[in-house]
Design an enzyme around this catalytic site. Structure first.
Site, mmCIF file in Angstrom:
data_model
loop_
_atom_site.group_PDB
_atom_site.id
_atom_site.type_symbol
_atom_site.label_atom_id
_atom_site.label_comp_id
_atom_site.label_asym_id
_atom_site.label_seq_id
_atom_site.Cartn_x
_atom_site.Cartn_y
_atom_site.Cartn_z
ATOM 1 C CG LEU A 59 -2.004 -1.071 1.266
ATOM 2 C CD1 LEU A 59 -2.859 -0.903 2.503
ATOM 3 C CD2 LEU A 59 -2.876 -1.029 0.010
ATOM 4 C CB SER A 124 -6.848 -2.666 18.210
ATOM 5 O OG SER A 124 -6.494 -3.324 19.402
ATOM 6 C CE1 TYR A 148 -1.492 -3.227 15.888
ATOM 7 C CE2 TYR A 148 -2.043 -3.315 18.225
ATOM 8 C CZ TYR A 148 -2.384 -3.534 16.901
ATOM 9 O OH TYR A 148 -3.611 -4.047 16.609
ATOM 10 C CE LYS A 152 -4.328 -1.573 13.823
ATOM 11 N NZ LYS A 152 -4.740 -1.751 12.423
HETATM 12 N N1 UFG Z 1 -1.006 -14.550 28.023
HETATM 13 C C1 UFG Z 1 -0.373 -15.539 28.766
HETATM 14 N N2 UFG Z 1 0.577 -16.291 28.139
HETATM 15 C C2 UFG Z 1 0.892 -16.134 26.823
HETATM 16 C C3 UFG Z 1 0.237 -15.113 26.083
HETATM 17 C C4 UFG Z 1 -0.703 -14.350 26.719
HETATM 18 O O1 UFG Z 1 -0.638 -15.721 29.958
HETATM 19 O O2 UFG Z 1 1.763 -16.855 26.320
HETATM 20 C C5 UFG Z 1 -2.077 -13.762 28.666
HETATM 21 C C6 UFG Z 1 -1.830 -12.279 28.689
HETATM 22 O O3 UFG Z 1 -1.070 -11.907 29.817
HETATM 23 C C7 UFG Z 1 -3.251 -11.723 28.692
HETATM 24 C C8 UFG Z 1 -4.022 -12.757 27.883
HETATM 25 O O4 UFG Z 1 -3.251 -13.941 27.910
HETATM 26 O O5 UFG Z 1 -3.756 -11.724 30.008
HETATM 27 C C9 UFG Z 1 -4.243 -12.355 26.438
HETATM 28 O O6 UFG Z 1 -2.992 -12.011 25.853
HETATM 29 P P1 UFG Z 1 -2.836 -11.822 24.286
HETATM 30 O O7 UFG Z 1 -1.397 -11.510 24.019
HETATM 31 O O8 UFG Z 1 -3.443 -12.950 23.557
HETATM 32 O O9 UFG Z 1 -3.770 -10.581 23.979
HETATM 33 P P2 UFG Z 1 -3.665 -9.089 24.515
HETATM 34 O O10 UFG Z 1 -5.017 -8.784 25.070
HETATM 35 O O11 UFG Z 1 -2.518 -8.842 25.363
HETATM 36 O O12 UFG Z 1 -3.370 -8.344 23.153
HETATM 37 C C10 UFG Z 1 -4.422 -8.034 22.302
HETATM 38 C C11 UFG Z 1 -3.951 -7.942 20.851
HETATM 39 C C12 UFG Z 1 -3.037 -6.790 20.655
HETATM 40 C C13 UFG Z 1 -3.624 -5.543 21.237
HETATM 41 C C14 UFG Z 1 -3.962 -5.796 22.681
HETATM 42 C C15 UFG Z 1 -4.479 -4.596 23.387
HETATM 43 O O13 UFG Z 1 -3.299 -9.110 20.464
HETATM 44 O O14 UFG Z 1 -2.850 -6.597 19.284
HETATM 45 O O15 UFG Z 1 -4.927 -6.827 22.737
HETATM 46 O O16 UFG Z 1 -5.823 -4.498 23.448
HETATM 47 F F1 UFG Z 1 -2.744 -4.528 21.168
#
Ligand code: UFG
Length: 336
Positions: A59, A124, A148, A152
């Site tokens: 893009l 997001s 990131y 957004k």
């Molecule tokens: N978690 C673990 N172990 C892991 C990965 C995650 O315990 O290996 C926990 C995290 O601490 C959190 C939950 O699982 O409590 C969800 O974590 P994710 O990384 O799956 O998702 P997040 O909510 O942290 O991140 C998401 C999106 C991002 C965005 C973020 C903020 O993936 O792109 O929400 O809203 F920026």
């Protein structure tokens, strides 16, 4: 007429292409394949039609973008294409701002030049930063905690400013935590490298690519001490995009932020337990320190999506994990 889908070969984009095809829309995908593969496009063609138009282009390349609008009868756009790894964005802020903001600006410029006025933007819940109160509504304070997230936040602002000055109407879809896969098990999330997100990591443990899940902290102020998120099935999320396009075609005006979640929060331990049930065997895990930057809990207020889009999610956490597992178990190495 056709719907342009930027990033249409990626995780959420590909599922949305299927949802668009199901309601009879012709789709033009533009994707540079930086976080997907030609195999994803091939799988998508098998699920939809051999005639699915795929343009491999960046893009940031204004001439390629201009040609996409000149060569196809595009009347609406969904913009997914962006870098999305939080940790990487902290290490490479210039690359993230350059790519995510540059592509959004280039795209709206091409849309305005081509006279295309309807846009759905992939935002997001990260724009709520550390929410003071849950559930978060679209009127909750916004901000970000990493580059990131700021891309957004800034993209939303850019689009609102363009919508105020030009014939552009945009729905800013603020996704909570998308998981799951198309029920066929032929497309799904295929993260680059070791997954940062919980469910892709859990599923890679289940197929033996890692020993165990690390639970990032069990001392949060939540019932079981682990983080709570609002997980949403990627097919529900895909259908929200179709509903947003319909709302724009039906006369929705301006730049309208809308949460896309279920309104239900699930803890890390609940997700791991539900994944074990989907997989048929317990998922090994251990509690480790908190991950820096994580918030304790967030989930969505969903009234605005229901009211403005007439959209409600229909799939629960168990279905998300069953479908994610079908994809992962049939494709242990993703599209590789
Ligand atoms: N978690 C673990 N172990 C892991 C990965 C995650 O315990 O290996 C926990 C995290 O601490 C959190 C939950 O699982 O409590 C969800 O974590 P994710 O990384 O799956 O998702 P997040 O909510 O942290 O991140 C998401 C999106 C991002 C965005 C973020 C903020 O993936 O792109 O929400 O809203 F920026």
């Amino acid at each position: 007429m056709a719907t342009l889908v930027t990033g249409g070969a990626g995780y959420i984009g590909s599922h949305t292409v299927v949802a668009l095809h199901e309601v009879g829309r012709d789709v033009v995908i533009v994707d540079n394949l930086s976080n997907s593969s030609p195999k994803a496009v091939a799988a998508l063609r098998r699920l939809t039609t051999d005639d699915l138009v795929f343009v491999e282009a960046d893009l940031l390349d204004a001439e390629s973008l201009r040609r996409v609008f000149a060569d196809h009868p595009i009347d609406e756009v969904i913009h997914f294409a962006a870098f999305k790894a939080v940790g990487e964005s902290v290490e490479q802020p210039i690359r993230y701002y350059g790519n995510n903001l540059g592509s959004t600006i280039g795209l709206v410029e091409a849309m305005v030049d081509a006279g295309v006025s309807r846009l759905v933007f992939s935002s997001s819940c990260t724009v709520y930063g550390q929410p003071d109160e849950v559930p978060v509504t679209e009127a909750s304070p916004t901000g970000a905690t990493n580059p990131y997230g700021w891309t957004k936040y800034m993209s939303e602002q850019i689009l609102a400013d363009v919508a105020a000055a030009h014939p552009l109407d945009v729905v800013l879809l603020r996704y909570f935590n998308p998981v799951g896969a198309h029920p066929s098990g032929t497309i799904g999330e295929d993260p680059n490298g070791i997954p940062n997100n919980l469910v892709p990591f859990v599923m890679q443990v289940a197929v033996g690519r890692h020993d165990k899940v690390r639970v990032f902290g069990d001392d949060y102020p939540t019932p079981d001490g682990t983080g709570i998120r609002d997980y949403i099935h990627v097919m529900d999320l895909a259908e929200a995009h179709v509903a947003a396009l319909d709302a724009l075609a039906g006369g929705l005006r301006g730049a309208v932020p809308i949460n896309v979640g279920t309104g239900v929060g699930s803890s890390v331990l609940e997700v791991i337990a539900a994944a074990g049930a989907a997989v048929g065997t317990a998922i090994p895990h251990e509690v480790v320190d908190r991950r820096p930057g994580d918030i304790a809990k967030t989930w969505a207020a969903t009234d605005k999506a229901a009211e403005i889009l007439g959209w409600r999610p229909s799939r629960d956490l168990d279905e998300m994990l069953r479908d994610h597992w079908r994809w992962q178990s049939r494709n242990p190495d993703g599209f590789a």
